[in-house]
Design a protein around this motif. Structure first.
Motif, mmCIF file in Angstrom:
data_model
loop_
_atom_site.group_PDB
_atom_site.id
_atom_site.type_symbol
_atom_site.label_atom_id
_atom_site.label_comp_id
_atom_site.label_asym_id
_atom_site.label_seq_id
_atom_site.Cartn_x
_atom_site.Cartn_y
_atom_site.Cartn_z
ATOM 1 N N PRO A 1 -17.665 -39.576 71.580
ATOM 2 C CA PRO A 1 -17.556 -41.031 71.401
ATOM 3 C C PRO A 1 -17.976 -41.742 72.688
ATOM 4 O O PRO A 1 -17.843 -41.181 73.782
ATOM 5 C CB PRO A 1 -16.064 -41.244 71.117
ATOM 6 C CG PRO A 1 -15.560 -39.919 70.655
ATOM 7 C CD PRO A 1 -16.382 -38.888 71.357
ATOM 8 N N VAL A 2 -18.493 -42.958 72.573
ATOM 9 C CA VAL A 2 -18.877 -43.726 73.760
ATOM 10 C C VAL A 2 -17.645 -43.910 74.647
ATOM 11 O O VAL A 2 -16.607 -44.371 74.200
ATOM 12 C CB VAL A 2 -19.451 -45.107 73.365
ATOM 13 C CG1 VAL A 2 -19.756 -45.926 74.617
ATOM 14 C CG2 VAL A 2 -20.704 -44.946 72.523
ATOM 15 N N GLY A 3 -17.769 -43.493 75.893
ATOM 16 C CA GLY A 3 -16.629 -43.570 76.806
ATOM 17 C C GLY A 3 -16.009 -42.216 77.088
ATOM 18 O O GLY A 3 -15.192 -42.079 77.993
ATOM 19 N N GLY A 4 -16.378 -41.207 76.293
ATOM 20 C CA GLY A 4 -15.846 -39.865 76.510
ATOM 21 C C GLY A 4 -14.908 -39.409 75.412
ATOM 22 O O GLY A 4 -14.392 -40.207 74.637
ATOM 23 N N ALA A 5 -14.663 -38.111 75.354
ATOM 24 C CA ALA A 5 -13.830 -37.522 74.303
ATOM 25 C C ALA A 5 -12.404 -38.043 74.321
ATOM 26 O O ALA A 5 -11.740 -38.093 73.284
ATOM 27 C CB ALA A 5 -13.825 -35.995 74.436
ATOM 28 N N HIS A 6 -11.915 -38.469 75.500
ATOM 29 C CA HIS A 6 -10.529 -38.942 75.605
ATOM 30 C C HIS A 6 -10.323 -40.294 74.936
ATOM 31 O O HIS A 6 -9.195 -40.662 74.616
ATOM 32 C CB HIS A 6 -10.110 -39.021 77.071
ATOM 33 C CG HIS A 6 -10.914 -39.997 77.877
ATOM 34 N ND1 HIS A 6 -12.181 -39.709 78.330
ATOM 35 C CD2 HIS A 6 -10.640 -41.264 78.296
ATOM 36 C CE1 HIS A 6 -12.649 -40.754 79.001
ATOM 37 N NE2 HIS A 6 -11.742 -41.705 78.992
ATOM 38 N N VAL A 7 -11.415 -41.018 74.713
ATOM 39 C CA VAL A 7 -11.325 -42.332 74.060
ATOM 40 C C VAL A 7 -10.918 -42.176 72.600
ATOM 41 O O VAL A 7 -10.153 -42.968 72.061
ATOM 42 C CB VAL A 7 -12.666 -43.088 74.180
ATOM 43 C CG1 VAL A 7 -12.652 -44.370 73.351
ATOM 44 C CG2 VAL A 7 -12.969 -43.409 75.636
ATOM 45 N N ASP A 8 -11.436 -41.146 71.951
ATOM 46 C CA ASP A 8 -11.124 -40.879 70.544
ATOM 47 C C ASP A 8 -11.172 -39.371 70.314
ATOM 48 O O ASP A 8 -12.205 -38.819 69.933
ATOM 49 C CB ASP A 8 -12.131 -41.600 69.637
ATOM 50 C CG ASP A 8 -11.724 -41.579 68.165
ATOM 51 O OD1 ASP A 8 -10.880 -40.742 67.788
ATOM 52 O OD2 ASP A 8 -12.263 -42.391 67.383
ATOM 53 N N THR A 9 -10.054 -38.720 70.590
ATOM 54 C CA THR A 9 -9.985 -37.258 70.482
ATOM 55 C C THR A 9 -10.306 -36.774 69.074
ATOM 56 O O THR A 9 -11.000 -35.768 68.895
ATOM 57 C CB THR A 9 -8.585 -36.757 70.897
ATOM 58 O OG1 THR A 9 -8.355 -37.108 72.265
ATOM 59 C CG2 THR A 9 -8.475 -35.252 70.745
#
Length: 315
Positions: free
Chosen positions: A265-273
């Motif tokens: 996801p835009v912003g990295g995996a931690h934004v939307d696991t």
């Protein structure tokens, strides 16, 4: 926690939240302003994360909220049964693994696990496995081979543990044995770098028919900081080291070191696991279906050829 390059985005998101609250409390119509700001945030996010430097990618791969191995296991599989111990020394908490069901198919899933807080980090040894961790991983791989189940390895480690006790118990031998044995496994093997993929610690569970990387992960013989320390006697040149090492997923794909990059996801995996896990699951299922059509002998030959060609330059 915000990384430096995330702060301008966070400031706009905070401004957007304030605007919505103000409108709600005062019954003011600010729909147009909200839409404009949302567009601005979306564009800034895309521009920022499409143009990250290599060092910024490394920082993102270490984000404290980034999903770890067990997060992905619980998101993409059902009925996970963790198996413990190497039957020689102890159970290494930095390496986890066991049988699970992926899209209705039983697999063996193995990976390094980091901790979220100080206590967990100590228990998991910061994701740095000892020799018994690699021996446990090999035991599970052999078990999977015995029952003809495919293997998925999730790699996320700053390196194998470099302590004296690890060397005394044969760290180098344990990793070397894993490399040799993984080449000869008769079942499909897929390896995915989900965060940090440093040195032999990553390679110890990194020999597979398919080696994939999450978009914001890195894979290299050494971390940028340690490279900087060796070359310049200081960590201050880690950005230059990262540029020279070219450790990002895009770099590894360009150089033929990996077989695919999994979008985040835009912003990295931690934004939307959940979204990141969904994409990972889709890719794993696709590759497992492809590999299942190939005979064990042919898979082994292809696996050996793939790694043998790395670093070879034809004149």
């Amino acid at each position: 926690m915000l990384l430096e390059f995330e702060k301008p985005i966070a400031e706009l998101e905070e401004k957007l939240a304030d605007m919505k609250m103000l409108a709600s409390n005062n019954d003011v119509d600010v729909n147009e302003a909200v839409k404009t700001l949302e567009k601005k945030i979306k564009k800034l996010k895309k521009d920022t994360f499409d143009n990250l430097t290599r060092w910024q990618r490394v920082q993102l791969s270490r984000h404290p909220e980034r999903p770890y191995t067990l997060d992905y296991i619980y998101e993409i599989t059902d009925e996970f049964i963790e198996i413990h111990g190497d039957r020689t020394v102890k159970d290494d908490k930095a390496m986890v693994g066991g049988f699970a069901s992926l899209d209705g198919q039983t697999i063996m899933i193995i990976g390094q696990q980091k901790g979220r807080n100080t206590k967990q980090r100590q228990m998991r040894n910061f994701g740095m496995a000892n020799p018994e961790g690699y021996r446990k991983a090999l035991r599970l791989m052999k078990m999977a081979e015995k029952f003809n189940k495919p293997i998925v390895c999730l790699i996320d480690t700053p390196g194998a543990y470099p302590g004296l006790e690890a060397e005394e118990r044969g760290q180098g031998e344990a990793i070397a044995r894993n490399l040799k044995e993984m080449f000869m496994l008769k079942v499909p093997v897929i390896c995915v770098i989900i965060g940090e993929g440093a040195s032999g610690g990553a390679l110890g569970i990194g020999i597979g028919d398919r080696v994939l990387m999450m978009e914001n992960s890195w894979y290299s013989v050494i971390s940028p900081e340690n490279c900087s320390t060796i070359l310049w006697r200081s960590w201050d040149y880690k950005e230059q080291a990262a540029e020279a090492l070219k450790p990002t997923a895009k770099d590894m794909m360009t150089n033929g070191m990996v077989d695919g990059v999994i979008k985040e996801p835009v912003g990295g995996a931690h934004v939307d696991t959940s979204a990141a896990a969904k994409e990972l699951k889709k890719v794993l299922v696709t590759h497992l279906k492809e590999l299942d059509k190939i005979s064990p002998e042919e898979r082994i030959d292809q696996r050996i050829d793939k790694f043998s060609k790395m670093g070879v330059v034809a004149s």
